[in-house]
Design an enzyme around this catalytic site. Structure first.
Site, PDB file in Angstrom:
ATOM      1  N   ASP A  73       9.705 -49.878  10.654  1.00 33.03           N
ATOM      2  CA  ASP A  73       8.571 -50.239  10.520  1.00 33.03           C
ATOM      3  C   ASP A  73       7.976 -49.265  11.769  1.00 33.03           C
ATOM      4  O   ASP A  73       7.510 -49.446  12.352  1.00 33.03           O
ATOM      5  CB  ASP A  73       9.262 -51.203  11.510  1.00 33.03           C
ATOM      6  CG  ASP A  73      10.273 -52.262  10.874  1.00 33.03           C
ATOM      7  OD1 ASP A  73      10.031 -53.474  10.160  1.00 33.03           O
ATOM      8  OD2 ASP A  73      11.247 -52.452  11.470  1.00 33.03           O
ATOM      9  N   GLY A 123      21.680 -50.844  10.960  1.00 31.43           N
ATOM     10  CA  GLY A 123      20.401 -49.893  12.100  1.00 31.43           C
ATOM     11  C   GLY A 123      20.420 -50.990  13.277  1.00 31.43           C
ATOM     12  O   GLY A 123      19.262 -49.323  14.249  1.00 31.43           O
ATOM     13  N   HIS A 124      20.128 -51.755  13.445  1.00 31.43           N
ATOM     14  CA  HIS A 124      19.962 -52.154  14.794  1.00 31.43           C
ATOM     15  C   HIS A 124      21.867 -51.304  15.721  1.00 31.43           C
ATOM     16  O   HIS A 124      20.963 -50.917  16.746  1.00 31.43           O
ATOM     17  CB  HIS A 124      20.118 -53.298  15.425  1.00 31.43           C
ATOM     18  CG  HIS A 124      19.727 -54.291  14.554  1.00 31.43           C
ATOM     19  ND1 HIS A 124      19.583 -54.791  13.143  1.00 31.43           N
ATOM     20  CD2 HIS A 124      18.272 -54.388  14.974  1.00 31.43           C
ATOM     21  CE1 HIS A 124      18.404 -55.198  13.498  1.00 31.43           C
ATOM     22  NE2 HIS A 124      17.119 -55.342  13.881  1.00 31.43           N
ATOM     23  N   GLU A 170      12.092 -46.292  12.570  1.00 33.67           N
ATOM     24  CA  GLU A 170      11.282 -46.004  11.870  1.00 33.67           C
ATOM     25  C   GLU A 170      10.925 -46.680  11.263  1.00 33.67           C
ATOM     26  O   GLU A 170      10.110 -46.143  10.433  1.00 33.67           O
ATOM     27  CB  GLU A 170      11.703 -44.652  11.667  1.00 33.67           C
ATOM     28  CG  GLU A 170      11.325 -43.796  12.916  1.00 33.67           C
ATOM     29  CD  GLU A 170      11.159 -41.986  12.191  1.00 33.67           C
ATOM     30  OE1 GLU A 170      11.868 -41.992  11.595  1.00 33.67           O
ATOM     31  OE2 GLU A 170      11.149 -41.630  13.463  1.00 33.67           O
ATOM     32  N   VAL A 188      18.179 -46.421   8.916  1.00 27.69           N
ATOM     33  CA  VAL A 188      19.238 -46.892   8.551  1.00 27.69           C
ATOM     34  C   VAL A 188      19.398 -46.846   7.134  1.00 27.69           C
ATOM     35  O   VAL A 188      19.208 -48.248   6.874  1.00 27.69           O
ATOM     36  CB  VAL A 188      20.105 -46.935   9.450  1.00 27.69           C
ATOM     37  CG1 VAL A 188      22.154 -46.807   8.612  1.00 27.69           C
ATOM     38  CG2 VAL A 188      20.438 -46.381  10.522  1.00 27.69           C
ATOM     39  N   ARG A 231      16.676 -59.269   6.439  1.00 28.85           N
ATOM     40  CA  ARG A 231      15.855 -59.823   5.372  1.00 28.85           C
ATOM     41  C   ARG A 231      16.550 -59.533   4.026  1.00 28.85           C
ATOM     42  O   ARG A 231      16.475 -60.331   3.696  1.00 28.85           O
ATOM     43  CB  ARG A 231      14.329 -59.401   5.095  1.00 28.85           C
ATOM     44  CG  ARG A 231      13.553 -60.593   6.081  1.00 28.85           C
ATOM     45  CD  ARG A 231      12.379 -60.383   5.765  1.00 28.85           C
ATOM     46  NE  ARG A 231      11.255 -61.472   6.441  1.00 28.85           N
ATOM     47  CZ  ARG A 231      10.580 -60.990   7.977  1.00 28.85           C
ATOM     48  NH1 ARG A 231      11.066 -59.671   8.411  1.00 28.85           N
ATOM     49  NH2 ARG A 231       9.701 -61.589   9.204  1.00 28.85           N
ATOM     50  N   GLY A 287      17.313 -60.697  16.199  1.00 28.50           N
ATOM     51  CA  GLY A 287      19.169 -60.605  16.309  1.00 28.50           C
ATOM     52  C   GLY A 287      19.249 -60.190  14.597  1.00 28.50           C
ATOM     53  O   GLY A 287      18.382 -59.312  13.573  1.00 28.50           O
ATOM     54  N   HIS A 293      21.850 -55.673  12.048  1.00 30.08           N
ATOM     55  CA  HIS A 293      23.376 -54.412  11.617  1.00 30.08           C
ATOM     56  C   HIS A 293      22.921 -53.414  11.876  1.00 30.08           C
ATOM     57  O   HIS A 293      23.055 -52.765  13.020  1.00 30.08           O
ATOM     58  CB  HIS A 293      22.445 -54.867   9.897  1.00 30.08           C
ATOM     59  CG  HIS A 293      21.180 -54.681  10.044  1.00 30.08           C
ATOM     60  ND1 HIS A 293      20.387 -53.260  10.133  1.00 30.08           N
ATOM     61  CD2 HIS A 293      19.951 -55.138   9.889  1.00 30.08           C
ATOM     62  CE1 HIS A 293      18.913 -53.161  10.420  1.00 30.08           C
ATOM     63  NE2 HIS A 293      18.650 -54.231  10.386  1.00 30.08           N
ATOM     64  N   LEU A 334      18.161 -51.001   5.418  1.00 32.74           N
ATOM     65  CA  LEU A 334      18.952 -51.867   6.352  1.00 32.74           C
ATOM     66  C   LEU A 334      17.537 -52.656   6.927  1.00 32.74           C
ATOM     67  O   LEU A 334      17.016 -52.110   7.179  1.00 32.74           O
ATOM     68  CB  LEU A 334      20.126 -51.673   7.677  1.00 32.74           C
ATOM     69  CG  LEU A 334      21.325 -50.944   7.212  1.00 32.74           C
ATOM     70  CD1 LEU A 334      22.055 -50.390   7.560  1.00 32.74           C
ATOM     71  CD2 LEU A 334      21.651 -51.407   5.438  1.00 32.74           C
TER      72      LEU A 334
END
Length: 270
Positions: A148, A33-34, A146, A174, A185, A28, A31, A182
């Site tokens: 993570d 990136g998601h 990527e 991103v 956190r 959740g 942002h 992004l």
């Protein structure tokens, strides 16, 4: 968009899914990136399935599980705009009906390196929940960021070693216009901390252009006293030993105030 909160609701929605099914797993606080992961899934798959679950198994005592941002309504709005067909939003009681699972996925020796060394048990929790969500969503393809990078590698290894019939796609990190990767956190950062956090991407960029990337990267962190470096390492693209030349990966983690951030970048050593 169908929103499923229980296993039974998910099973009904999944049974009605058409064609190739893609899953994007998140905690959740979505942002851009998601959103990029969802767009990539939407471009390839007939059905896009999003999961939103803050997984307690991957948080050690004293980490930020309780304060991790939970913005489900805003997340679902982003999901609907991105063309998600099914959103699965379980609680811990739904995911772990018998409580914390006694049987967990063992990430092997690689799970004790880098993030695993700094966060013991982290990859046990990540791989366990990803494996459970794979069973519940039964995707043909799964998309992970990527940013993570080690996590992406561990999930690929699990899919390979468990013979799971799933294609795992990595989507490039991103970034903000100033280079900050992004992350959910990032919202923890005060303005001064947000500025200090730029040292992560700056160090990676400078290191990637140098002949001694690790030394250059560590030296760049030394210019930002408000940031505490955890690690800055060079590996091969598969997270093996650092190559003498050719493709590699630079990975870093650091504390910015009370917030721990990670980043990485591809490198080609001359």
């Amino acid at each position: 968009m169908i929103v499923a909160e229980t296993r039974e609701q998910l099973a009904v929605a999944r049974a009605g899914a058409r064609g190739a099914v893609a899953v994007v797993m998140t905690m959740g606080a979505l942002h851009e990136g998601h959103a990029e992961l969802l767009r990539a899934a939407r471009a390839e798959a007939d059905t896009v399935l999003l999961t939103i679950f803050v997984n307690p198994l991957q948080f050690a005592p004293g980490e930020d599980f309780e304060r991790y941002p939970r913005t489900v309504e805003a997340d679902l709005a982003i999901a609907e705009r991105a063309g998600v067909d099914i959103a699965f939003t379980p609680t811990p009681e739904i995911m772990y009906p018998q409580g914390a699972p006694a049987v967990r996925v063992d990430p092997g020796p690689a799970g004790n390196e880098l993030e695993g060394a700094s966060r013991p048990g982290f990859f046990h929790g990540v791989l366990t929940v990803v494996n459970k969500l794979f069973q519940l969503t039964r995707p043909d393809v799964a998309y992970f960021g990527e940013k993570d990078y080690q996590q992406l590698g561990m999930i690929r290894a699990m899919v390979r070693d468990f013979d799971l019939p799933i294609v795992v796609r990595g989507v490039p990190t991103v970034r903000e216009p100033d280079g900050l990767a992004l992350s959910s956190r990032n919202r923890y950062l005060a303005p001064a901390e947000r500025q200090a956090a730029l040292v992560l991407s700056r160090a990676l960029t400078k290191a990637a252009r140098s002949e001694d990337p690790v030394a250059v990267g560590i030296a760049e962190f030394a210019t930002e006293p408000e940031v505490k470096l955890d690690y800055f390492v060079l590996t091969d693209p598969m997270l093996g030993p650092a190559p003498a030349h050719g493709p590699g990966r630079l990975l870093t983690a650091a504390w910015v105030g009370g917030t721990r951030l990670i980043d990485n970048i591809a490198v080609d050593l001359p």
